[in-house]
Design a protein around this motif. Structure first.
Motif, mmCIF file in Angstrom:
data_model
loop_
_atom_site.group_PDB
_atom_site.id
_atom_site.type_symbol
_atom_site.label_atom_id
_atom_site.label_comp_id
_atom_site.label_asym_id
_atom_site.label_seq_id
_atom_site.Cartn_x
_atom_site.Cartn_y
_atom_site.Cartn_z
ATOM 1 N N ASN A 20 -8.602 11.540 -4.440
ATOM 2 C CA ASN A 20 -9.626 10.943 -3.579
ATOM 3 C C ASN A 20 -10.536 11.996 -2.960
ATOM 4 O O ASN A 20 -11.524 11.665 -2.318
ATOM 5 C CB ASN A 20 -8.957 10.135 -2.454
ATOM 6 C CG ASN A 20 -8.249 8.903 -2.987
ATOM 7 O OD1 ASN A 20 -8.706 8.282 -3.939
ATOM 8 N ND2 ASN A 20 -7.129 8.547 -2.370
ATOM 9 N N THR A 21 -10.184 13.272 -3.127
ATOM 10 C CA THR A 21 -10.973 14.353 -2.542
ATOM 11 C C THR A 21 -12.292 14.501 -3.299
ATOM 12 O O THR A 21 -12.298 14.516 -4.531
ATOM 13 C CB THR A 21 -10.195 15.680 -2.615
ATOM 14 O OG1 THR A 21 -8.908 15.505 -2.023
ATOM 15 C CG2 THR A 21 -10.931 16.774 -1.874
ATOM 16 N N GLU A 227 -16.533 20.175 8.967
ATOM 17 C CA GLU A 227 -16.338 18.731 8.824
ATOM 18 C C GLU A 227 -17.669 18.006 8.677
ATOM 19 O O GLU A 227 -17.802 17.091 7.863
ATOM 20 C CB GLU A 227 -15.572 18.192 10.038
ATOM 21 C CG GLU A 227 -14.140 18.697 10.110
ATOM 22 C CD GLU A 227 -13.465 18.411 11.445
ATOM 23 O OE1 GLU A 227 -12.245 18.637 11.558
ATOM 24 O OE2 GLU A 227 -14.152 17.958 12.386
ATOM 25 N N SER A 235 -18.839 8.755 2.349
ATOM 26 C CA SER A 235 -17.867 8.868 3.440
ATOM 27 C C SER A 235 -17.969 7.684 4.395
ATOM 28 O O SER A 235 -17.015 7.391 5.124
ATOM 29 C CB SER A 235 -18.114 10.160 4.241
ATOM 30 O OG SER A 235 -18.000 11.312 3.435
ATOM 31 N N ASN A 237 -18.516 3.727 5.542
ATOM 32 C CA ASN A 237 -18.397 2.301 5.217
ATOM 33 C C ASN A 237 -18.911 1.535 6.434
ATOM 34 O O ASN A 237 -18.174 1.273 7.380
ATOM 35 C CB ASN A 237 -16.944 1.936 4.917
ATOM 36 C CG ASN A 237 -16.800 0.517 4.384
ATOM 37 O OD1 ASN A 237 -17.548 -0.379 4.770
ATOM 38 N ND2 ASN A 237 -15.828 0.316 3.510
ATOM 39 N N GLU A 242 -16.619 2.460 9.889
ATOM 40 C CA GLU A 242 -15.806 3.677 9.891
ATOM 41 C C GLU A 242 -16.342 4.676 8.879
ATOM 42 O O GLU A 242 -17.151 4.337 8.006
ATOM 43 C CB GLU A 242 -14.341 3.344 9.573
ATOM 44 C CG GLU A 242 -14.128 2.758 8.191
ATOM 45 C CD GLU A 242 -12.719 2.257 7.941
ATOM 46 O OE1 GLU A 242 -12.028 1.937 8.931
ATOM 47 O OE2 GLU A 242 -12.316 2.173 6.758
ATOM 48 N N LYS A 244 -15.015 8.578 6.755
ATOM 49 C CA LYS A 244 -13.879 9.442 6.421
ATOM 50 C C LYS A 244 -14.240 10.897 6.662
ATOM 51 O O LYS A 244 -15.316 11.358 6.286
ATOM 52 C CB LYS A 244 -13.478 9.247 4.957
ATOM 53 C CG LYS A 244 -12.255 10.050 4.527
ATOM 54 C CD LYS A 244 -11.959 9.897 3.046
ATOM 55 C CE LYS A 244 -11.487 8.498 2.722
ATOM 56 N NZ LYS A 244 -11.078 8.380 1.291
ATOM 57 N N TYR A 246 -12.740 15.033 6.341
ATOM 58 C CA TYR A 246 -11.761 15.957 5.774
ATOM 59 C C TYR A 246 -11.605 17.098 6.772
ATOM 60 O O TYR A 246 -12.503 17.901 6.970
ATOM 61 C CB TYR A 246 -12.205 16.460 4.395
ATOM 62 C CG TYR A 246 -12.152 15.372 3.368
ATOM 63 C CD1 TYR A 246 -10.980 15.112 2.662
ATOM 64 C CD2 TYR A 246 -13.265 14.565 3.139
ATOM 65 C CE1 TYR A 246 -10.911 14.086 1.739
ATOM 66 C CE2 TYR A 246 -13.205 13.528 2.215
ATOM 67 C CZ TYR A 246 -12.028 13.300 1.517
ATOM 68 O OH TYR A 246 -11.965 12.268 0.610
ATOM 69 N N GLU A 252 -7.003 14.044 5.736
ATOM 70 C CA GLU A 252 -8.010 12.985 5.744
ATOM 71 C C GLU A 252 -7.873 12.179 7.024
ATOM 72 O O GLU A 252 -6.771 11.894 7.480
ATOM 73 C CB GLU A 252 -7.839 12.062 4.532
ATOM 74 C CG GLU A 252 -8.191 12.704 3.207
ATOM 75 C CD GLU A 252 -8.120 11.714 2.061
ATOM 76 O OE1 GLU A 252 -8.183 10.486 2.333
ATOM 77 O OE2 GLU A 252 -7.996 12.144 0.912
ATOM 78 N N SER A 253 -9.006 11.794 7.600
ATOM 79 C CA SER A 253 -8.975 11.029 8.837
ATOM 80 C C SER A 253 -10.082 9.996 8.822
ATOM 81 O O SER A 253 -11.221 10.300 8.469
ATOM 82 C CB SER A 253 -9.148 11.968 10.041
ATOM 83 O OG SER A 253 -9.147 11.244 11.250
ATOM 84 N N LEU A 254 -9.747 8.749 9.189
ATOM 85 C CA LEU A 254 -10.740 7.691 9.309
ATOM 86 C C LEU A 254 -11.201 7.610 10.755
ATOM 87 O O LEU A 254 -10.387 7.540 11.674
ATOM 88 C CB LEU A 254 -10.157 6.343 8.879
ATOM 89 C CG LEU A 254 -10.062 6.092 7.382
ATOM 90 C CD1 LEU A 254 -9.397 4.750 7.132
ATOM 91 C CD2 LEU A 254 -11.436 6.128 6.729
#
Length: 381
Positions: A20-21, A227, A235, A237, A242, A244, A246, A252-254
């Motif tokens: 997913n990266t 970041e 990234s 949505n 939200e 995403k 890195y 990973e953080s939402l």
């Protein structure tokens, strides 16, 4: 094997990504790995097990930093000591390492590394390291010598004799940040172009939506420079509210997105960002683009932040605030508005709550009110 590795260093890298990266992050990491391999090929072969230890135990950026420090130490052994007759670090023998004592390391760190001179073809360059740099070099050498002792390659663990390096404790009053009224002025300047020169305004007209979006994200979430630079169109949505991130060590953080950030990002995308068909495939997903239609570099983002904050502070661009100062601004503002220190720690991704507490302690207004209402002398005399 080493020669084959060296021959491959300059070849083009193609990414076949099943994770997913994002591809560009995979590519960034691979470039760091290649630098690590290149340095390892220049170091003594008896460190091969130590190289494996670093590869599996620390982040790639830390691995690279350790290897650079150890290569620097090996050059020091060759050029500045009588410990070895080797002409290059790769030819230093294990017997040489067996003769190294804690006293040798303490001299290297405390005497040589604190200030040394690099001779160029036409000039001399004086290098002065602060305590944090010395502490990192000490850490790199400590990890290496402990590993060599653990693997029975050297007879004793010399790290017990390394002198401590005292690091200055961070002081809350020393934290640099913008005040709330300065933040308001900052965003006004970016929106209206006030205080900019005619030459700067020509550039500002092409980047004002982008620059405002960058500043609002820094000031809202306290993002690290890396970041923000790594943010992609994908990234975000907006339907789910939200985006995403890195973070450090590949986490990973939402993050929830608020109205202000959604608006400034959408305005930038709709009114200023060039269409995808005019961007190379490598940079199509990058959120923040330069005028050259490439992902903005870390240096470009830092310079942009310094330019605008310098206008608020009444100083030169060189002395403007860095993105990290905007991170401090966000943390302090959130705490002063009454949010829990632990919630702020989570938002800022601080490993230790003690770091967040530094921002909680930075309340100049509270100090002023305390002393104002605690008078020993009657002012009406």
């Amino acid at each position: 094997m080493r020669s084959a590795t060296k021959n491959n260093i300059n070849k083009t890298i193609r990414v076949h990504n099943k994770s997913n990266t994002p591809d560009f992050l995979v590519l960034q990491k691979q470039k760091m790995i290649q630098k690590c391999i290149e340095i390892e090929s220049k170091l003594p072969s008896f460190l091969s097990d130590f190289f494996l230890f670093l590869k599996s135990s620390v982040a790639t950026s830390t691995r690279l930093a350790y290897l650079e420090d150890i290569y620097f130490f090996c050059l020091y052994l060759i050029k500045e000591t009588h410990k070895t007759d080797a002409e290059s670090p790769s030819h230093i023998s294990l017997d040489t390492f067996k003769t190294i004592t804690a006293k040798d390391i303490n001299f290297f760190l405390g005497q040589y590394c604190s200030r040394y001179i690099i001779e160029g073809e036409h000039s001399f360059k004086v290098i002065e390291n602060h305590q944090r740099s010395l502490a990192r070099k000490k850490s790199s050498l400590s990890v290496m010598f402990k590993n060599l002792f653990r693997d029975d390659l050297i007879p004793r663990n010399i790290t017990d004799g390394f002198n401590p390096i005292q690091l200055p404790k961070p002081q809350p009053d020393a934290i640099k940040r913008l005040e709330i009224d300065e933040v308001v002025k900052l965003l006004d300047i970016v929106e209206n172009g006030d205080l900019l020169t005619d030459k700067e305004k020509n550039y500002w007209k092409k980047t004002k939506y982008r620059d405002r979006a960058i500043l609002v994200l820094f000031l809202t979430y306290g993002l690290r420079l890396n970041e923000l630079q790594q943010l992609n169109i994908s990234s975000f949505n907006f339907n789910r509210g939200e985006f995403k991130l890195y973070r450090k060590r590949g986490k990973e953080s939402l993050m929830p997105i608020n109205y202000s950030c959604e608006e400034v990002i959408k305005e930038y995308i709709y009114y200023e960002r060039v269409a995808d068909e005019n961007i190379s495939a490598e940079h199509q997903d990058a959120l923040f683009l330069s005028l050259q239609k490439r992902r903005m570099t870390i240096r470009a983002i830092r310079n942009m932040v310094k330019k605008y904050t310098a206008l608020i502070l009444g100083t030169s661009s060189r002395n403007g605030y860095s993105p990290h100062k905007l991170r401090a601004t966000a943390a302090t503002a959130l705490i002063q508005q009454g949010f829990s220190i632990f919630d702020v720690q989570n938002l800022m991704d601080h490993d230790n709550v003690a770091t967040t507490q530094l921002y909680a302690a930075h309340k100049k207004d509270a100090k002023r009110e305390l002393v104002k209402n605690f008078e020993w002398v009657d002012s009406e005399k």
